[in-house]
Motif scaffolding. Structure first.
Motif, PDB file in Angstrom:
ATOM      1  N   SER A 168       0.844  -1.193   0.000  1.00 10.74           N
ATOM      2  CA  SER A 168       0.000   0.000   0.000  1.00 10.74           C
ATOM      3  C   SER A 168       0.882   1.247   0.000  1.00 10.74           C
ATOM      4  O   SER A 168       2.031   1.214   0.476  1.00 10.74           O
ATOM      5  CB  SER A 168      -0.906   0.005   1.224  1.00 10.74           C
ATOM      6  N   ASP A 226      -8.164 -13.591  -0.093  1.00  8.73           N
ATOM      7  CA  ASP A 226      -8.880 -12.319   0.080  1.00  8.73           C
ATOM      8  C   ASP A 226      -8.423 -11.609   1.354  1.00  8.73           C
ATOM      9  O   ASP A 226      -8.272 -10.374   1.380  1.00  8.73           O
ATOM     10  CB  ASP A 226     -10.388 -12.551   0.128  1.00  8.73           C
ATOM     11  N   VAL A 227      -8.212 -12.380   2.409  1.00  6.33           N
ATOM     12  CA  VAL A 227      -7.760 -11.791   3.669  1.00  6.33           C
ATOM     13  C   VAL A 227      -6.324 -11.286   3.530  1.00  6.33           C
ATOM     14  O   VAL A 227      -5.980 -10.211   4.045  1.00  6.33           O
ATOM     15  CB  VAL A 227      -7.884 -12.809   4.821  1.00  6.33           C
ATOM     16  N   THR A 229      -4.974 -10.168   0.812  1.00  5.04           N
ATOM     17  CA  THR A 229      -5.090  -8.924   0.048  1.00  5.04           C
ATOM     18  C   THR A 229      -5.489  -7.763   0.958  1.00  5.04           C
ATOM     19  O   THR A 229      -4.928  -6.665   0.867  1.00  5.04           O
ATOM     20  CB  THR A 229      -6.123  -9.087  -1.078  1.00  5.04           C
ATOM     21  N   GLN A 230      -6.428  -8.027   1.856  1.00  6.55           N
ATOM     22  CA  GLN A 230      -6.865  -6.984   2.774  1.00  6.55           C
ATOM     23  C   GLN A 230      -5.733  -6.565   3.716  1.00  6.55           C
ATOM     24  O   GLN A 230      -5.589  -5.384   4.029  1.00  6.55           O
ATOM     25  CB  GLN A 230      -8.067  -7.472   3.588  1.00  6.55           C
ATOM     26  N   LEU A 233      -3.564  -4.267   1.720  1.00  8.59           N
ATOM     27  CA  LEU A 233      -4.256  -2.990   1.559  1.00  8.59           C
ATOM     28  C   LEU A 233      -4.212  -2.150   2.838  1.00  8.59           C
ATOM     29  O   LEU A 233      -4.124  -0.921   2.798  1.00  8.59           O
ATOM     30  CB  LEU A 233      -5.714  -3.227   1.165  1.00  8.59           C
ATOM     31  N   SER A 234      -4.242  -2.841   3.974  1.00  7.96           N
ATOM     32  CA  SER A 234      -4.241  -2.142   5.268  1.00  7.96           C
ATOM     33  C   SER A 234      -2.858  -1.669   5.689  1.00  7.96           C
ATOM     34  O   SER A 234      -2.708  -1.054   6.742  1.00  7.96           O
ATOM     35  CB  SER A 234      -4.823  -3.058   6.345  1.00  7.96           C
ATOM     36  N   ASN A 245      -6.446 -10.664  -7.652  1.00 13.36           N
ATOM     37  CA  ASN A 245      -6.674  -9.874  -6.448  1.00 13.36           C
ATOM     38  C   ASN A 245      -6.052  -8.489  -6.546  1.00 13.36           C
ATOM     39  O   ASN A 245      -6.637  -7.490  -6.111  1.00 13.36           O
ATOM     40  CB  ASN A 245      -6.092 -10.565  -5.221  1.00 13.36           C
ATOM     41  N   HIS A 249      -6.785  -3.060  -7.579  1.00 15.53           N
ATOM     42  CA  HIS A 249      -6.273  -2.121  -6.583  1.00 15.53           C
ATOM     43  C   HIS A 249      -5.050  -1.359  -7.095  1.00 15.53           C
ATOM     44  O   HIS A 249      -4.828  -0.200  -6.716  1.00 15.53           O
ATOM     45  CB  HIS A 249      -5.939  -2.866  -5.293  1.00 15.53           C
TER      46      HIS A 249
END
Length: 313
Positions: A168, A226-227, A229-230, A233-234, A245, A249
């Motif tokens: 990120s 998915d987790v 990826t999150q 992102l975080s 995925n 973004h």
């Protein structure tokens, strides 16, 4: 003797009161109809009809047989009609198998569209990270990411899967961006533990003409893409994510692609199924629907121009 044909001819003759009419009804010759009934009588050892030149009537044994087989023959005929209609109508049960990793980010939006277009199809989806044998699991269609499936099924390639190292903007602002693969050892990294094996996935890098594998000790490890990826992102760490995925973004600026000169292709997303000549219309329609929307769909990978632009930046 074809018992089904003989019993069908017997029931039609009893219903219509004539072997000739039964023959016309079934599209066979009067001689064939008469022979079928005679063979049935011989097989059973009883006479089924009283025959005169002008009249055909059931014997007592014939009446009992007629009363017994007519309901069963009606059910049998209805079942055949239903099977024929399945080739003509987009409806009925459709079983689909797919890996969990492809579920929400790739497949589910199209499943929803298909369900809205064909509400008479009952969609049953099994998300499973193990390879699904269509025959054993009684699935109509499967999806797989990686190498093409084996086992005699037909497989069609849809989109490539790239493995993209990314982070990120917030993480990069706080910790900086790695310039080399070796620099990753100084960073916080996410990890993915494969659900089907329990093993921590190695990171893959393209170096010249070779693919090099590295173990990256994770500061956070999950068994769901998915987790993971999150987590990236975080800003919890740098991750190597599948392009399905990461790509959306990266395009919106929520993630930054790193070390793009070392991006590898893990494989391909495939749709696979049995021989199409044996499939109901709902299965053929679903396959065509998914191929039309997913084949070479740039929503799920970075094309060559984008990769050049990212590297230049």
């Amino acid at each position: 003797m074809n018992e089904v044909r003989a019993i069908t001819t017997f029931v039609r003759a009893a219903t219509l009161g004539s072997l000739r009419r039964a023959a016309v009804d079934q599209g066979i010759s009067p001689q064939a109809a008469s022979h079928a009934v005679m063979q049935l009588e011989k097989e059973l050892g009883v006479r089924l009809f009283h025959r005169t030149t002008r009249k055909l009537s059931l014997t007592e044994e014939g009446q009992r047989l007629f009363d017994s087989v007519k309901p069963a023959l009606a059910i049998f005929s209805s079942a055949l009609d239903e099977a024929r209609r399945s080739k003509e109508e987009v409806g009925g049960l459709l079983r689909v198998s797919a890996p969990r990793a492809l579920g929400l980010p790739v497949l589910w939006p199209y499943f929803e569209q298909f369900q809205r277009l064909y509400p008479n199809v009952r969609l049953e989806v099994q998300f499973d990270d193990h390879f699904t044998d269509l025959v054993t699991e009684r699935a109509d269609v499967g999806f797989r990411g990686g190498p093409p499936p084996s086992g005699g099924s037909i497989a069609r390639a849809l989109v490539p899967i790239q493995l993209i190292v990314c982070a990120s903007p917030d993480y990069i602002e706080r910790h900086g961006a790695p310039q080399t693969i070796d620099d990753l050892a100084q960073h916080r990294c996410t990890g993915y533990r494969r659900a089907n094996t329990g093993k921590l996935a190695q990171w893959q890098f393209q170096i010249d003409d070779e693919i090099v594998y590295r173990d990256m000790p994770p500061t956070i490890c999950v068994n769901d893409t998915d987790v993971e990826t999150q987590a990236v992102l975080s800003g919890l760490g740098i991750g190597q994510l599948g392009s399905f995925n990461a790509t959306p973004h990266i395009r919106t600026g929520r993630l930054v692609a790193l070390l793009t000169q070392h991006i590898t292709e893990y494989g391909t997303v495939y749709i696979y199924y049995g021989h199409r000549t044996e499939q109901p219309l709902r299965v053929k329609t679903f396959i065509d629907f998914m191929v039309e929307r997913m084949a070479d769909n740039r929503n799920f990978f970075l094309d060559a121009n984008e990769l050049r632009a990212v590297r230049a930046a």
